[in-house]
Structures are given as C-alpha cells and as structure tokens.
Design an enzyme around this catalytic site. Structure first.
Site, short mmCIF file in Angstrom:
data_model
loop_
_atom_site.label_atom_id
_atom_site.label_comp_id
_atom_site.label_asym_id
_atom_site.label_seq_id
_atom_site.Cartn_x
_atom_site.Cartn_y
_atom_site.Cartn_z
N SER A 148 -2.56 -0.26 8.25
CA SER A 148 -2.52 -1.77 7.34
C SER A 148 -1.36 -2.52 8.02
O SER A 148 -0.18 -2.07 8.22
CB SER A 148 -1.99 -1.30 6.05
OG SER A 148 -1.51 -2.69 5.32
N HIS A 203 -6.65 -2.46 8.99
CA HIS A 203 -6.76 -3.00 7.70
C HIS A 203 -5.86 -4.18 7.25
O HIS A 203 -4.60 -4.27 7.58
CB HIS A 203 -6.25 -1.61 6.66
CG HIS A 203 -6.62 -2.12 5.39
ND1 HIS A 203 -7.36 -1.88 4.73
CD2 HIS A 203 -5.38 -2.47 4.31
CE1 HIS A 203 -7.42 -2.12 3.54
NE2 HIS A 203 -6.35 -2.27 3.10
N ASP A 259 -4.44 -6.66 4.59
CA ASP A 259 -4.19 -7.07 3.19
C ASP A 259 -4.04 -8.57 2.84
O ASP A 259 -2.94 -9.13 3.22
CB ASP A 259 -2.93 -6.24 2.74
CG ASP A 259 -3.32 -4.76 2.78
OD1 ASP A 259 -4.40 -4.60 1.96
OD2 ASP A 259 -2.77 -3.90 3.30
N MET A 308 -3.34 -11.24 -0.03
CA MET A 308 -2.73 -11.25 -1.28
C MET A 308 -2.14 -12.88 -1.66
O MET A 308 -1.80 -13.40 -0.86
CB MET A 308 -1.37 -10.62 -1.21
CG MET A 308 -1.50 -9.11 -0.94
SD MET A 308 -0.23 -8.35 -0.92
CE MET A 308 -0.54 -6.68 -0.47
N HIS A 356 -9.22 -6.52 3.15
CA HIS A 356 -9.00 -6.09 1.70
C HIS A 356 -8.32 -7.56 1.01
O HIS A 356 -7.29 -7.77 1.18
CB HIS A 356 -7.87 -5.19 1.80
CG HIS A 356 -7.71 -4.59 0.33
ND1 HIS A 356 -6.80 -3.96 -0.01
CD2 HIS A 356 -8.21 -4.91 -0.94
CE1 HIS A 356 -6.52 -3.45 -1.35
NE2 HIS A 356 -7.64 -4.27 -1.86
N MET A 368 -7.21 -9.13 -2.21
CA MET A 368 -6.27 -9.08 -3.37
C MET A 368 -6.11 -10.35 -3.96
O MET A 368 -5.18 -10.99 -4.03
CB MET A 368 -5.08 -8.42 -3.18
CG MET A 368 -5.43 -6.67 -2.90
SD MET A 368 -4.05 -6.12 -2.30
CE MET A 368 -4.28 -6.23 -0.44
N MET A 414 -8.03 2.59 -4.74
CA MET A 414 -6.51 2.30 -4.71
C MET A 414 -5.65 3.55 -4.97
O MET A 414 -5.86 4.06 -6.22
CB MET A 414 -6.10 1.23 -5.41
CG MET A 414 -6.55 -0.15 -4.70
SD MET A 414 -6.20 -0.43 -3.27
CE MET A 414 -4.37 -0.61 -3.27
N ASP A 426 -6.24 3.96 -0.26
CA ASP A 426 -5.14 3.01 0.25
C ASP A 426 -3.96 2.96 -0.74
O ASP A 426 -4.08 2.76 -1.87
CB ASP A 426 -6.08 1.67 0.16
CG ASP A 426 -4.97 0.17 0.74
OD1 ASP A 426 -3.94 0.54 1.31
OD2 ASP A 426 -5.33 -0.72 0.59
N GLY A 463 0.23 2.06 5.99
CA GLY A 463 0.94 1.11 6.54
C GLY A 463 2.33 1.67 6.88
O GLY A 463 2.40 2.06 8.01
C1 DX5 Z 1 -1.30 -2.28 -1.11
C2 DX5 Z 1 -2.21 -2.60 0.09
C3 DX5 Z 1 -2.01 -1.48 1.14
C4 DX5 Z 1 -0.67 -1.18 1.77
C5 DX5 Z 1 -0.55 0.08 2.12
O1 DX5 Z 1 -1.37 -3.27 -1.99
O2 DX5 Z 1 -3.44 -2.77 -0.35
O3 DX5 Z 1 -2.77 -1.65 2.18
O4 DX5 Z 1 -0.44 -2.20 2.79
O5 DX5 Z 1 0.79 0.17 2.76
P1 DX5 Z 1 1.35 1.78 2.51
O6 DX5 Z 1 0.58 2.68 3.29
O7 DX5 Z 1 2.87 1.39 3.02
O8 DX5 Z 1 1.50 2.14 0.91
ZN ZN Z 2 -5.01 -2.77 1.20
#
Ligand code: DX5
Ligand code: ZN
Length: 221
Positions: A11, A36, A38, A40, A69, A71, A142, A180, A202
């Site tokens: 990520s 990946h 993210d 947001m 992804h 969100m 998740m 994730d 990540g």
């Molecule tokens: C959380 C994201 C993840 C995040 C994971 O909201 O959807 O993809 O980047 O990061 P780590 O691996 O650090 O939990």
């Molecule tokens: Zn994610």
C-alpha cells in the site's frame, strides 16, 4: 481445487511521497505483485489521501496491476476517473455510508473491463456482501477500521476470511480474497491459513529496511 498463489500488494500510503518514484521502483524490484492505492475523501473515512492524478502518475511508473481501494462517498461518480487513470481493479465499500448503489457501481466497473472488488469494515457483518458474491472479482476483508495505515491487525476478522474462502470454493466462484490493515510477517500466516490469497501491506513493507525481505516473509518463505 489448487490453492491460488499468494500475492503481495504494497500500500503506497506508507511510501515516502517525497521520493515516490524511487520508492515504487524499489518495491517493484523487491517482488511486489500488485500496488494497492488507498483513496480517502475525508467523508467516508476521517482522512484524505490522494486522487486519480496520483493513480495516473503511478500508472506511468509501472506495469504492475494497480489495485485501487475507494474509501469515498459516491464511488459511482468517481469510478470513471479511476478507470481513466489506469486502475486494474477498483474496490468499493458496501456500507450505506458510502452512499452508492453497490450493484450498479460493480456493474459500471466490470463493464469497462476492470476487475470489481467489494469490501466491508470490521463492524459490518459478512451477510452484507453475500448478495454480491457472483458479481465481484475480489473480496477485501478489512482487518482494521479504514482511514489510517499503521493500525493493529484485528485477528477476529479471520472468521470472515474463512467464510469468504469457503463460499468461494463451494459456489465455484473465483474472486480473490484480500486482507488489508496491520498485515505483518507475524500475522500473514494466519491470514493465509484462513484463506486469503492477496495481502495488502503498507507499514510492514515501506517502513522496513529491506523491502524484498519483507515481501518474502509476508509471502511465507
Ligand atoms: C487502511 C488502508 C490500508 C492501509 C494499510 O485504511 O485501507 O490499505 O494503507 O496500511 P498498514 O499496512 O500500515 O496497516
Ligand atoms: Zn486499502
């Protein structure tokens, strides 16, 4: 049925955005299978990350599949921009707070030749995704409440992963089962054993000194 290979999807939220191209080059060379991304919006989750322009930039840097992804609220409105930016899979949330018609959004993604993913927050029961299982290419479970990297893995979500994998196999479907949030070399075996075949990570990759070693140990070898 033969077990699908384990895929690792770093990520980029945890990458160094001051040196993004360099970090991505390193993670690709280290053996990442997908990237990946993210997205947001500060509404559906309490954080703001980046949008289609960054996805497009990443698209220009690698040929690896880009796993986007979303969100965000109203994913249906924004999907065309992420398709245009070069996404290979687009995952949307099933919660009512995501404010879209889930079936219609999944259809929109697939109609454009992109893989369609569906995901649910830890608080959401598995039943929420069940009506859609025949219409997805990827099911993301998740393992943290979304919004931030670096949170602790919620092992209780493995019941959902097991269920996702058992239904996939018994219904003869072939969606990927992805986890994730808080995935580390320590808990990766639990996710794999439960039936996940795509691991998003990540912090445990980008904050490690050796990306290749981190990816290898996530993969379990
Ligand atoms: C959380 C994201 C993840 C995040 C994971 O909201 O959807 O993809 O980047 O990061 P780590 O691996 O650090 O939990
Ligand atoms: Zn994610």
């Amino acid at each position: 049925m033969t077990a699908p290979p384990i895929l690792i999807a770093p990520s980029i939220l945890a990458a160094d955005f001051g040196h993004l191209a360099e970090d991505l080059e390193r993670v690709v060379a280290a053996g990442a299978d997908w990237l990946h991304l993210d997205i947001m919006d500060g509404q559906f989750v309490d954080n703001i990350s980046f949008g289609p322009a960054i996805v497009k930039l990443v698209r220009g840097l690698t040929t690896l599949p880009l796993d986007v992804h979303l969100m965000i609220e109203r994913a249906d409105h924004y999907v065309p921009r992420f398709l245009e930016a070069g996404a290979n899979s687009i995952t949307v949330h099933v919660e009512p707070e995501a404010k879209h018609d889930v079936s219609a959004t999944l259809r929109l993604i697939r109609e454009q030749g992109c893989r369609a993913g569906l995901t649910l927050n830890p608080a959401m029961p598995f039943a929420a995704v069940e009506p859609h299982l025949h219409h997805i290419d990827l099911l993301l479970i998740m393992t943290v409440h979304p919004g931030f990297g670096g949170q602790a893995f919620q092992g209780e979500m493995m019941a959902k992963v097991r269920h996702a994998r058992a239904l996939r196999d018994s219904l003869g479907l072939n969606y990927d089962v992805e986890v994730d949030g808080g995935i580390t070399p320590e808990n990766a075996p639990v996710s794999i054993e439960a039936g996940a075949n795509v691991l998003v990570a990540g912090t445990s990759i980008f904050k490690s000194a050796d990306y290749a070693a981190a990816i290898r140990s996530l993969r379990g070898g």
